[in-house]
Design an enzyme around this catalytic site. Structure first.
Site, PDB file in Angstrom:
ATOM      1  N   GLU A 285       0.825  -1.214   0.000  1.00 53.13           N
ATOM      2  CA  GLU A 285       0.000   0.000   0.000  1.00 53.13           C
ATOM      3  C   GLU A 285       0.855   1.257   0.000  1.00 53.13           C
ATOM      4  O   GLU A 285       0.405   2.316  -0.414  1.00 53.13           O
ATOM      5  CB  GLU A 285      -0.928   0.017   1.229  1.00 53.13           C
ATOM      6  N   HIS A 306       8.566 -26.534  -1.512  1.00 50.02           N
ATOM      7  CA  HIS A 306       7.901 -27.646  -2.191  1.00 50.02           C
ATOM      8  C   HIS A 306       6.723 -27.168  -3.032  1.00 50.02           C
ATOM      9  O   HIS A 306       5.911 -27.970  -3.489  1.00 50.02           O
ATOM     10  CB  HIS A 306       7.456 -28.691  -1.156  1.00 50.02           C
ATOM     11  N   LYS A 420     -14.179  -0.343  -3.750  1.00 46.57           N
ATOM     12  CA  LYS A 420     -15.286  -0.015  -2.834  1.00 46.57           C
ATOM     13  C   LYS A 420     -16.413   0.659  -3.606  1.00 46.57           C
ATOM     14  O   LYS A 420     -17.582   0.321  -3.421  1.00 46.57           O
ATOM     15  CB  LYS A 420     -14.803   0.935  -1.733  1.00 46.57           C
TER      16      LYS A 420
HETATM   17  O1  PA5 Z   1      -3.809   0.896   5.981  1.00 43.04           O
HETATM   18  C1  PA5 Z   1      -4.942   1.317   5.826  1.00 43.04           C
HETATM   19  O2  PA5 Z   1      -5.216   2.503   5.953  1.00 43.04           O
HETATM   20  C2  PA5 Z   1      -6.076   0.372   5.505  1.00 43.04           C
HETATM   21  O3  PA5 Z   1      -5.639  -0.924   5.367  1.00 43.04           O
HETATM   22  C3  PA5 Z   1      -7.111   0.431   6.632  1.00 43.04           C
HETATM   23  O4  PA5 Z   1      -6.499   0.073   7.836  1.00 43.04           O
HETATM   24  C4  PA5 Z   1      -8.284  -0.499   6.333  1.00 43.04           C
HETATM   25  O5  PA5 Z   1      -8.867  -0.167   5.109  1.00 43.04           O
HETATM   26  C5  PA5 Z   1      -9.323  -0.416   7.432  1.00 43.04           C
HETATM   27  O6  PA5 Z   1      -9.782   0.883   7.584  1.00 43.04           O
HETATM   28  P1  PA5 Z   1     -10.554   1.336   8.876  1.00 43.04           P
HETATM   29  O7  PA5 Z   1      -9.656   1.203  10.037  1.00 43.04           O
HETATM   30  O8  PA5 Z   1     -10.953   2.752   8.626  1.00 43.04           O
HETATM   31  O9  PA5 Z   1     -11.768   0.429   8.998  1.00 43.04           O
END
Ligand code: PA5
Length: 444
Positions: A285, A306, A420
């Site tokens: 990310e 393996h 989303k």
């Molecule tokens: O790193 C990030 O920002 C995302 O992976 C969020 O943690 C994830 O989408 C969950 O979001 P939230 O904590 O708002 O539910």
């Protein structure tokens, strides 16, 4: 000692002067981070978190963890992405991947809200039957669909089982300090709340209440975890040729420029499986944007030798390997001599299994480098709380530097929104009517 980078198996792929040449760029990235003027600079709370955290809340986390241990056989942790992976990674690295079968005076922990699978949720609900449970709902935004759906189900379960008042003694919400649906609901219902700081993004939040409450509930020493991270913060503060996280960021970037666009994180301890998942989110990310970035992947060896071993040895030469070498496993096993030697394995007798595992690692590193896969080694003393805290900070800092070296913002994740929007449109969420028809036509 923390984490040490060992580059001896890189020598035939990367020359010393390549490190010398790139060091000024790592330094520049480090200066940008220190100046707090780079992209994403409102999400730098993780830098000082190991020393600069809310001590009152930290004490409350420990108290809540003790209460959960005393009144619950099962803790349900609801969250996804950064609101889930760090906690699970730390619990399983420290307590073992079989924690739920080996835990004695601490609750089993099940993680839900990290998928939309009804089958998985039904299985967890079945496990909860007849057991005392607590719930930790974790969502910074308070609106993420996956955890919100799971929370709806578990909140009802707790209210049906314990009544509204009883349920509120067992629901812990970790969310924004002031905003969001979850915060509003928690205030209204009187749930105990913990804070995801504004300046800490999800994937950098394991050392906040997001990770700390489940980790403490599993019986891990969160003081030691923070102390390890604090040691890393201090030791990795100055970026020079002795700073192992700067060296690691440099090596990754050199290899990326040589066309090695995949990093394969390899570890010989199954307890590291979820740490690998956490690493993939952190780097994926953070770096994967603007059509750039190393693709983070992972394996557990010798298991995956393996399955993936053939590809790594002999497939497309697109990758380098980063081997996490855990020097001391949580425990060892002595291999005894067998009088009949029916399996011909007496050459392994009178040795610890960790010795055999180490030889497998050494042999694999030599085979893979011979096969054209550069290997970086990260030497880690152990997976104790202290060393894990150090390692977490080491990864976070390397990731931030790597992102800045690539010229991307390592602290945002705009790409995550696309799925989303489509999902909401297809599900008929109000406000997405126009997209719904368009997407449905594409699916025909
Ligand atoms: O790193 C990030 O920002 C995302 O992976 C969020 O943690 C994830 O989408 C969950 O979001 P939230 O904590 O708002 O539910």
């Amino acid at each position: 000692m923390g984490v040490k980078i060992n580059t001896k198996h890189l020598a035939k792929f990367v020359k010393d002067f390549e490190f010398d040449a790139i060091l000024p760029q790592v330094k520049q990235a480090s200066d940008l981070l220190d100046s707090r003027k780079g992209p994403g600079n409102d999400f730098l709370g993780w830098i000082d978190l190991p020393v600069n955290y809310d001590k009152e809340e930290f004490a409350r986390i420990k108290k809540a963890a003790k209460k959960i241990q005393s009144d619950s056989q099962v803790l349900i942790v609801i969250g996804i992405g950064g609101s889930y992976l760090g906690a699970r990674a730390a619990v399983e690295a420290i307590k073992g991947t079989l924690y739920n079968s080996t835990c004695q005076n601490t609750p089993q922990i099940f993680y839900v809200g990290n998928s939309i699978s009804p089958a998985y949720l039904n299985d967890v609900l079945k496990i909860c039957e007849g057991k005392d449970i607590s719930v930790n709902i974790i969502s910074k935004s308070g609106t993420t669909t996956e955890p919100a759906v799971a929370f709806r189900i578990f909140r009802k379960l707790l209210e049906d089982k314990y009544g509204k008042d009883g349920a509120k003694q067992r629901i812990y919400a970790t969310t924004d300090k002031a905003r969001g649906t979850l915060k509003e609901l928690s205030t209204e219902e009187g749930y105990e709340t913990f804070v995801v700081p504004d300046d800490v993004g999800g994937r950098y939040s394991v050392l906040t209440a997001v990770g700390l409450l489940p980790i403490a509930a599993a019986g891990c020493d969160i003081d030691a975890l923070m102390a390890g991270a604090a040691e890393a913060r201090e030791q990795l503060a100055v970026c020079d040729e002795n700073n192992d996280c700067c060296k690691y960021a440099a090596a990754r970037n050199i290899l990326y420029r040589k066309g090695k666009s995949v990093e394969l994180m390899a570890c010989y301890e199954p307890d590291y499986t979820m740490m690998n998942e956490w690493y993939k989110q952190l780097f994926g990310e953070s770096e994967g944007k603007d059509q750039k970035g190393l693709m983070p992947t992972s394996v557990i060896f010798s298991t995956d030798l393996h399955s993936m071993g053939q590809f790594v040895q002999d497939g497309a030469r697109i990758m380098f390997e980063t081997v996490v070498d855990i020097k001391k496993p949580h425990s060892d096993l002595y291999i005894e001599k067998s009088a009949e030697n029916f399996d011909g394995l007496n050459f392994l007798a009178d040795k610890d299994m960790s010795y055999v595992n180490r030889k497998a690692m050494e042999g694999t590193i030599l085979a893979h480098t011979d096969g054209g896969v550069p290997n970086i080694i990260l030497e880690v003393d152990s997976l104790t709380e202290h060393d894990l805290g150090y390692l977490i900070y080491f990864y976070e800092k390397t990731c931030a530097l790597s992102g800045y070296m690539l010229g991307v913002n390592p602290f945002d994740q705009p790409g995550v929104e696309s799925y989303k929007k489509n999902m909401f449109a297809l599900l008929g969420k109000p406000g997405y009517e126009a997209q719904k028809a368009e997407l449905e036509a594409k699916l025909k």
